[in-house]
Design a protein around this motif. Sequence first.
Motif, PDB file in Angstrom:
ATOM      1  N   HIS A 230       0.832  -1.209   0.000  1.00 27.26           N
ATOM      2  CA  HIS A 230       0.000   0.000   0.000  1.00 27.26           C
ATOM      3  C   HIS A 230       0.865   1.257   0.000  1.00 27.26           C
ATOM      4  N   LYS A 231       1.968   1.211   0.739  1.00 26.09           N
ATOM      5  CA  LYS A 231       2.870   2.356   0.754  1.00 26.09           C
ATOM      6  C   LYS A 231       3.537   2.540  -0.605  1.00 26.09           C
ATOM      7  N   PHE A 232       3.912   1.432  -1.243  1.00 26.91           N
ATOM      8  CA  PHE A 232       4.500   1.541  -2.576  1.00 26.91           C
ATOM      9  C   PHE A 232       3.489   2.091  -3.569  1.00 26.91           C
ATOM     10  N   ALA A 233       2.227   1.690  -3.414  1.00 20.60           N
ATOM     11  CA  ALA A 233       1.185   2.209  -4.303  1.00 20.60           C
ATOM     12  C   ALA A 233       1.110   3.731  -4.212  1.00 20.60           C
ATOM     13  N   ALA A 234       1.180   4.243  -2.981  1.00 28.95           N
ATOM     14  CA  ALA A 234       1.157   5.697  -2.793  1.00 28.95           C
ATOM     15  C   ALA A 234       2.414   6.346  -3.359  1.00 28.95           C
ATOM     16  N   LEU A 235       3.578   5.694  -3.159  1.00 32.56           N
ATOM     17  CA  LEU A 235       4.829   6.206  -3.714  1.00 32.56           C
ATOM     18  C   LEU A 235       4.764   6.268  -5.234  1.00 32.56           C
ATOM     19  N   ALA A 236       4.253   5.189  -5.854  1.00 30.24           N
ATOM     20  CA  ALA A 236       4.171   5.135  -7.314  1.00 30.24           C
ATOM     21  C   ALA A 236       3.261   6.230  -7.847  1.00 30.24           C
ATOM     22  N   GLN A 237       2.126   6.437  -7.174  1.00 28.11           N
ATOM     23  CA  GLN A 237       1.219   7.492  -7.612  1.00 28.11           C
ATOM     24  C   GLN A 237       1.894   8.857  -7.518  1.00 28.11           C
ATOM     25  N   THR A 238       2.560   9.107  -6.389  1.00 22.57           N
ATOM     26  CA  THR A 238       3.210  10.405  -6.196  1.00 22.57           C
ATOM     27  C   THR A 238       4.333  10.605  -7.205  1.00 22.57           C
ATOM     28  N   PHE A 239       5.134   9.558  -7.413  1.00 24.16           N
ATOM     29  CA  PHE A 239       6.229   9.647  -8.381  1.00 24.16           C
ATOM     30  C   PHE A 239       5.694   9.943  -9.773  1.00 24.16           C
ATOM     31  N   TYR A 240       4.674   9.215 -10.187  1.00 26.65           N
ATOM     32  CA  TYR A 240       4.113   9.416 -11.519  1.00 26.65           C
ATOM     33  C   TYR A 240       3.500  10.818 -11.651  1.00 26.65           C
ATOM     34  N   ALA A 241       2.733  11.238 -10.646  1.00 27.73           N
ATOM     35  CA  ALA A 241       2.111  12.563 -10.695  1.00 27.73           C
ATOM     36  C   ALA A 241       3.173  13.657 -10.750  1.00 27.73           C
ATOM     37  N   ASN A 242       4.212  13.537  -9.910  1.00 22.85           N
ATOM     38  CA  ASN A 242       5.299  14.523  -9.927  1.00 22.85           C
ATOM     39  C   ASN A 242       6.009  14.546 -11.276  1.00 22.85           C
ATOM     40  N   PHE A 243       6.233  13.355 -11.816  1.00 25.58           N
ATOM     41  CA  PHE A 243       6.929  13.240 -13.092  1.00 25.58           C
ATOM     42  C   PHE A 243       6.149  13.932 -14.203  1.00 25.58           C
ATOM     43  N   VAL A 244       4.855  13.627 -14.307  1.00 25.57           N
ATOM     44  CA  VAL A 244       4.034  14.219 -15.373  1.00 25.57           C
ATOM     45  C   VAL A 244       3.925  15.724 -15.195  1.00 25.57           C
ATOM     46  N   GLU A 245       3.739  16.167 -13.949  1.00 23.80           N
ATOM     47  CA  GLU A 245       3.655  17.610 -13.696  1.00 23.80           C
ATOM     48  C   GLU A 245       4.927  18.322 -14.143  1.00 23.80           C
ATOM     49  N   ARG A 246       6.065  17.717 -13.845  1.00 22.25           N
ATOM     50  CA  ARG A 246       7.340  18.337 -14.209  1.00 22.25           C
ATOM     51  C   ARG A 246       7.573  18.313 -15.719  1.00 22.25           C
ATOM     52  N   VAL A 247       7.111  17.256 -16.387  1.00 25.19           N
ATOM     53  CA  VAL A 247       7.235  17.221 -17.852  1.00 25.19           C
ATOM     54  C   VAL A 247       6.367  18.307 -18.472  1.00 25.19           C
ATOM     55  N   ILE A 248       5.158  18.474 -17.956  1.00 18.87           N
ATOM     56  CA  ILE A 248       4.295  19.550 -18.461  1.00 18.87           C
ATOM     57  C   ILE A 248       4.975  20.901 -18.282  1.00 18.87           C
ATOM     58  N   HIS A 249       5.531  21.129 -17.101  1.00 18.56           N
ATOM     59  CA  HIS A 249       6.197  22.407 -16.858  1.00 18.56           C
ATOM     60  C   HIS A 249       7.467  22.546 -17.691  1.00 18.56           C
ATOM     61  N   TYR A 250       8.089  21.443 -18.038  1.00 21.49           N
ATOM     62  CA  TYR A 250       9.262  21.489 -18.908  1.00 21.49           C
ATOM     63  C   TYR A 250       8.930  22.244 -20.192  1.00 21.49           C
ATOM     64  N   TYR A 251       7.762  21.962 -20.741  1.00 21.28           N
ATOM     65  CA  TYR A 251       7.339  22.635 -21.968  1.00 21.28           C
ATOM     66  C   TYR A 251       6.723  24.001 -21.689  1.00 21.28           C
ATOM     67  N   VAL A 252       5.882  24.056 -20.654  1.00 22.36           N
ATOM     68  CA  VAL A 252       5.192  25.311 -20.363  1.00 22.36           C
ATOM     69  C   VAL A 252       6.187  26.419 -20.039  1.00 22.36           C
ATOM     70  N   ASP A 253       7.166  26.119 -19.182  1.00 25.36           N
ATOM     71  CA  ASP A 253       8.088  27.158 -18.728  1.00 25.36           C
ATOM     72  C   ASP A 253       8.952  27.708 -19.864  1.00 25.36           C
ATOM     73  N   ARG A 254       9.160  26.897 -20.893  1.00 25.27           N
ATOM     74  CA  ARG A 254       9.957  27.369 -22.031  1.00 25.27           C
ATOM     75  C   ARG A 254       9.124  28.195 -23.009  1.00 25.27           C
ATOM     76  N   ASN A 255       7.804  28.178 -22.795  1.00 26.83           N
ATOM     77  CA  ASN A 255       6.925  28.882 -23.740  1.00 26.83           C
ATOM     78  C   ASN A 255       6.041  29.919 -23.063  1.00 26.83           C
ATOM     79  N   LEU A 256       6.447  30.357 -21.866  1.00 26.64           N
ATOM     80  CA  LEU A 256       5.620  31.314 -21.131  1.00 26.64           C
ATOM     81  C   LEU A 256       5.379  32.587 -21.930  1.00 26.64           C
TER      82      LEU A 256
END
Length: 262
Positions: free
Chosen positions: A156-182
């Motif tokens: 259950h703890k790994f499930a929460a870790l995986a969700q957080t890791f994936y959510a953080n990863f996707v958020e940062r990828v989105i910002h990777y593009y957004v921040d370069r095109n502000l």
Amino acid sequence: MGHQRLGRMPAYRSLPEIIRYIVDGGIPTEAVADQITEFGREALKFALKDDVFIEALWLLIRLPQAAAAKDSPKSLGEIGIDGATPSSVSEILFQYDNAVERVQRRIHQGNTDLGEIARRAGLSALAEGMQSNLPSLWSPSANDVRASLAGLKGTHKFAALAQTFYANFVERVIHYYVDRNLHNMVGPGRIAHSVHDLESFDSAVRRHCNEAALIMRTFARDWLGKNHYRDGRAISRVDARAFSSHAVEKITTELALRRGKT
């Protein structure tokens, strides 16, 4: 951040619509979550080829298991964490960061920015997971810190870790593009009318990334339960890559079900 740029991933074309949905409002939350989930699926497909991404994920699985082992220092050494069992959260994060960075240096020519994004996402997920296990009314002792890390080994703890890791990863990828095109996004007649809109976007995209990553929880829990606790496997980097590959399939299936395509 890195030296080999990602270029335009296939899902990049959906970013303006994601931003418009969140800034302008009036679109059901499910539509935004689907857009971000699709974007995350494409990012994860690219990340499967990045050894730094795999290392960041693999260590999130193995580090708590090593901390919980009877001979913890030996088990930590076997996964590249040097020295005695870390006694503070900052020390654990430092060791995790060093281990991932060693892979970055070793395969420097093949690095992509996805690896760097994954390293930061992993650090954030590990810190959040450990903090949730620590006592809140007093300063944690070295034993509290070790127990906090070891406590992340369960399904259950790994499930929460995986969700957080994936959510953080996707958020940062989105910002990777957004921040370069502000400069292309803010102003009259553009996607965001003001800097305040972008601040609203930051908090909203974080929320939607967490919602989109919810589909990872059950899959991650069951995967670790089957492979490690039922079958007794010591999860390898190859296993972590297979987990990520299955996650892409899971997300694809989930999106198709939501859209009535299966």
